[in-house]
Motif scaffolding. Structure first.
Motif, short mmCIF file in Angstrom:
data_model
loop_
_atom_site.label_atom_id
_atom_site.label_comp_id
_atom_site.label_asym_id
_atom_site.label_seq_id
_atom_site.Cartn_x
_atom_site.Cartn_y
_atom_site.Cartn_z
N GLY A 1 -0.57 0.76 -3.62
CA GLY A 1 0.50 1.81 -3.55
C GLY A 1 1.45 1.70 -4.62
O GLY A 1 1.72 2.69 -5.46
N GLN B 1 -8.56 -5.52 -3.13
CA GLN B 1 -7.24 -4.89 -2.48
C GLN B 1 -6.87 -3.81 -3.62
O GLN B 1 -6.09 -2.89 -3.39
CB GLN B 1 -6.42 -5.69 -2.78
CG GLN B 1 -6.58 -7.04 -1.81
CD GLN B 1 -5.81 -7.06 -0.42
OE1 GLN B 1 -5.85 -5.96 0.14
NE2 GLN B 1 -4.84 -7.81 -0.33
N ASP C 1 0.78 -0.98 -0.08
CA ASP C 1 -0.05 -0.01 -0.03
C ASP C 1 0.85 1.09 0.07
O ASP C 1 1.90 1.12 -0.06
CB ASP C 1 -1.16 -0.13 1.25
CG ASP C 1 -0.32 0.11 2.38
OD1 ASP C 1 0.77 0.65 2.45
OD2 ASP C 1 -1.04 0.08 3.61
N LYS C 2 0.29 2.47 0.23
CA LYS C 2 1.03 3.51 0.19
C LYS C 2 2.01 3.83 1.08
O LYS C 2 2.86 4.69 0.85
CB LYS C 2 0.08 5.00 -0.14
CG LYS C 2 -0.83 5.02 -1.30
CD LYS C 2 -1.89 6.04 -1.06
CE LYS C 2 -2.82 6.01 -2.27
NZ LYS C 2 -3.55 4.82 -2.61
N ASN C 3 1.86 3.14 2.09
CA ASN C 3 2.71 3.29 3.38
C ASN C 3 3.89 1.72 3.40
O ASN C 3 4.62 1.54 4.23
CB ASN C 3 2.01 3.12 4.57
CG ASN C 3 1.07 4.29 4.77
OD1 ASN C 3 1.49 5.39 4.34
ND2 ASN C 3 0.00 4.20 5.28
N GLU D 1 -8.06 -0.92 -4.75
CA GLU D 1 -7.98 0.53 -4.28
C GLU D 1 -6.78 0.98 -3.36
O GLU D 1 -6.30 2.13 -3.32
CB GLU D 1 -9.22 0.72 -3.28
CG GLU D 1 -10.49 1.03 -3.97
CD GLU D 1 -10.43 2.43 -4.71
OE1 GLU D 1 -10.25 3.31 -3.90
OE2 GLU D 1 -10.50 2.47 -6.09
N ARG D 2 -6.27 0.01 -2.54
CA ARG D 2 -5.19 0.31 -1.63
C ARG D 2 -3.89 0.03 -2.43
O ARG D 2 -2.77 0.39 -1.67
CB ARG D 2 -5.38 -0.77 -0.49
CG ARG D 2 -6.52 -0.76 0.44
CD ARG D 2 -6.55 -1.72 1.58
NE ARG D 2 -5.46 -1.56 2.43
CZ ARG D 2 -4.93 -2.57 3.10
NH1 ARG D 2 -5.41 -3.79 2.88
NH2 ARG D 2 -3.74 -2.31 3.84
N LEU E 1 0.55 -6.03 0.76
CA LEU E 1 -1.05 -6.27 0.43
C LEU E 1 -0.92 -7.83 0.26
O LEU E 1 -1.88 -8.27 -0.85
CB LEU E 1 -1.48 -5.62 -0.76
CG LEU E 1 -1.72 -4.02 -0.51
CD1 LEU E 1 -1.95 -3.28 -1.68
CD2 LEU E 1 -2.57 -3.66 0.45
N GLN F 1 3.27 -0.99 3.35
CA GLN F 1 2.77 -2.40 4.05
C GLN F 1 1.94 -3.29 2.98
O GLN F 1 1.60 -2.93 2.21
CB GLN F 1 1.38 -1.92 4.88
CG GLN F 1 1.86 -0.93 6.09
CD GLN F 1 3.15 -1.63 6.82
OE1 GLN F 1 2.98 -2.71 7.25
NE2 GLN F 1 4.04 -0.66 6.93
#
Ligand SMILES: Nc1ncnc2c1ncn2[C@@H]1O[C@H](COP(=O)(O)OP(=O)(O)O)[C@@H](O)[C@H]1O
Ligand SMILES: O=C(CO)[C@@H](O)[C@@H](O)COP(=O)(O)O
Length: 538
Positions: free
Chosen positions: A157, A152, A90-92, A154-155, A96, A94
């Motif tokens: 990154g 998933q 994800d953007k941070n 959408e999330r 997925l 993390q």
């Protein structure tokens, strides 16, 4: 001098080597992690980020204890990992999900679509990666993930190669835009090259699949060779690993590339990094495109040279499968291999059990053993499999040579040549050149060398290699097997190309020839005559 840490994430375990930058390795420790495989879906192969990092902590503490060094004296840490091991985050940053490991071959359809579209749109990148986009590589895996994880998306990154994720985590990067990416990873597996402005265009990606809309920008960050530093070790990871925070972490790369450097690779050398799979790495001054290889990438293995990568998708994995089916282990099955005469098992083993990585780039091929009779044993099959991987390696080396890569010295790097001298001798006999084998474990030493450069203990790869690499043991080709192996190799190539390109050859003739060679008879078939004449001319 200083002490540095070289980390090498392989398929089944992580090795941490502590090295004295003026003398070489002080010691290596290993910690294993699980690889998820399912009988119901043999194409799936996944691994967890958490498992990787836990194993790293374990192996680091073990090696510090074993070498008895003051961990605060370790002045740099470098990390290589398997390649084509891809994680959506994800953007941070993390995860997925889990890594699609290099040997995860679920993305066959996606790879074919990418290849077709790249040729359709005359994308230059496809020629630089050998003409076929492989089912093992990044964009294919990312598209597979997007298609199969709608909830998933959408999330999403970005997607990261394992070596870049490891460097980002260790340096505390939690913003996808700030991450550093390896030229080695992105050049060989993601069609990245400054020549066409980095990744292929967004227009191309979107035409492959609209799910890729906006993806080019997301696979951003800074692209660097391993001569550049990714960042300083974070406080958190400094504490967990017992190291000083802030020590430099160079930009990562693939295990095989750094293993080649650790095995002493220099201009004119080819290194067969033989482990679970085989990666064949060469460095060159000039750029010439080579059909069927995993890319020609300036700055990949050696920051100042062009790296060429090719390989076999199953080597140790194949030996393992043969032993497993016989209810034993490879090392036990390998005991007594020396009693078998080279080229005389009567078997020909095509090592396609995990598809063909190069030069055919086909995931649909399966392993084949020709020539079975009722008396054959699992050990005969293991011997023939070793020969098969040597024949396949020779196919790759010839392809490289035909396209201008010098093959002056052949080095067997990676873990297996350290454990199996019969294999080294068979490679010398089949390839017809001396095989050099590092006299001491070379895996992990490559990352030690890049850590030593990051610590500024050496100004060049060559100077670090001179100080840190071990010498070689040499396996000379045995003249008594030369004719037999030359003839068998020509047969192997016919079967490899015949089956591999789907224009079926006359297999009954080939089968008969294999049996006659094993019996020491001369070959009478038209093909056999040609091969025999060639041998006579040598
Ligand atoms: N005596 C042996 N001969 C041939 N292969 C072996 C032997 N012992 C272990 N192997 C194979 O070595 C492979 C692991 O190779 P290694 O280079 O250590 O790790 P990695 O590929 O993870 O970097 C396994 O697939 C195993 O089957
Ligand atoms: O695919 C690559 C590199 O491109 C390798 O990392 C992969 O074959 C795994 O190698 P190992 O046999 O585990 O060392």
């Amino acid at each position: 001098m200083s002490i540095v840490a070289g980390v090498d994430f392989g398929t089944l375990s992580v090795r941490v080597t502590l090295a004295d930058s003026k003398k070489g390795s002080l010691g290596t420790c290993v910690a294993e992690y699980p690889l998820e495989r399912r009988r119901s879906d043999p194409d799936l192969a996944t691994q967890s980020h958490v498992d990787h990092m836990e194993a790293l902590v374990l192996a680091m503490h073990r090696v510090i204890d074993e070498c008895g060094v003051d961990s605060k004296e370790i002045r740099a840490i470098a990390v290589d990992t398997t390649g084509s091991s891809v994680l959506p985050v994800d953007k941070n940053m993390q995860p997925l999900g889990d890594y699609y490991l290099w040997c995860d071959h679920r993305a066959k359809a996606e790879a074919e679509e990418i290849t077709a579209m790249a040729h359709d749109m005359h994308i230059e990148a496809i020629e630089w990666c050998g003409g076929t986009y492989s089912h093992e590589w990044g964009f294919a895996k990312l598209l597979h993930w997007m298609r199969h994880n709608p909830d998933q998306r959408e999330r999403f990154g970005t997607a990261v190669e394992h070596c870049d994720m490891a460097a980002a985590v260790l340096t505390g990067v939690t913003d996808t835009a700030r991450m550093v990416r390896s030229v080695c990873a992105m050049g060989h597996k993601w069609m990245w090259n400054p020549k066409w402005g980095g990744l292929p265009s967004q227009a191309f990606l979107s035409r492959v699949d609209p799910l890729f809309d906006g993806v080019r920008e997301k696979i951003g960050g800074t692209y660097q060779t391993s001569a550049s530093i990714a960042g300083g070790l974070s406080t958190y990871w400094g504490e967990r690993l017992g190291l000083t925070s802030g020590i430099p972490v160079p930009t990562g790369a693939f295990d095989a590339h750094w293993d080649a450097i650790g095995a002493g690779c220099r201009l004119g050398d080819v290194v067969n990094v033989i482990g679970t799979s085989t990666c064949i790495i060469a460095v060159s001054e000039r750029v010439k495109l080579i059909p069927g290889v995993c890319g020609v990438v300036p700055g990949s293995a050696h920051p100042d040279l062009v790296g060429v990568e090719a390989g076999l998708s199953a080597t140790g994995d194949l030996f393992d499968a043969i032993a497993r089916r016989a209810g034993t282990t490879v090392s036990r099955l390998a005991e007594g291999l020396e009693s078998i005469e080279g080229g005389k098992t009567g078997l020909m083993r095509l090592p396609w059990d995990n598809g063909d990585r190069t030069v055919l780039v086909r995931s649909d091929l399966g392993g084949m053993t020709l020539g079975w009779h009722l008396g054959h044993t699992a050990q005969d099959e293991l011997y023939a499999a070793i020969e098969g991987t040597a024949f396949h390696t020779r196919v790759v080396l010839e392809r490289m040579e035909q396209h201008g890569v010098p093959v002056n010295r052949v080095i067997n790097g990676g873990g297996i040549p350290q454990r199996n001298d019969i294999l080294n001798q068979i490679y010398a006999n089949v390839i017809g050149k001396p095989i050099l084998v590092p006299d001491g474990i070379p895996t992990g030493l490559g990352s030690g060398i890049f850590a030593a450069l990051a610590a500024k203990d050496h100004g060049s790869i060559e100077s670090a290699q001179a100080a840190m690499c071990v010498g070689y043991r040499k396996f000379e080709p045995d003249p008594s097997t030369r004719g037999r192996y030359e003839t068998l190799y020509q047969l192997f190539k016919q079967v490899y190309m015949g089956f591999g390109t789907s224009s079926l050859a006359d297999f009954s003739q080939v089968l008969g020839d294999i049996k006659r060679i094993a019996a020491g008879e001369s070959i009478r078939s038209e093909f056999g005559h040609r091969a025999a004449r060639k041998v006579a001319l040598l």
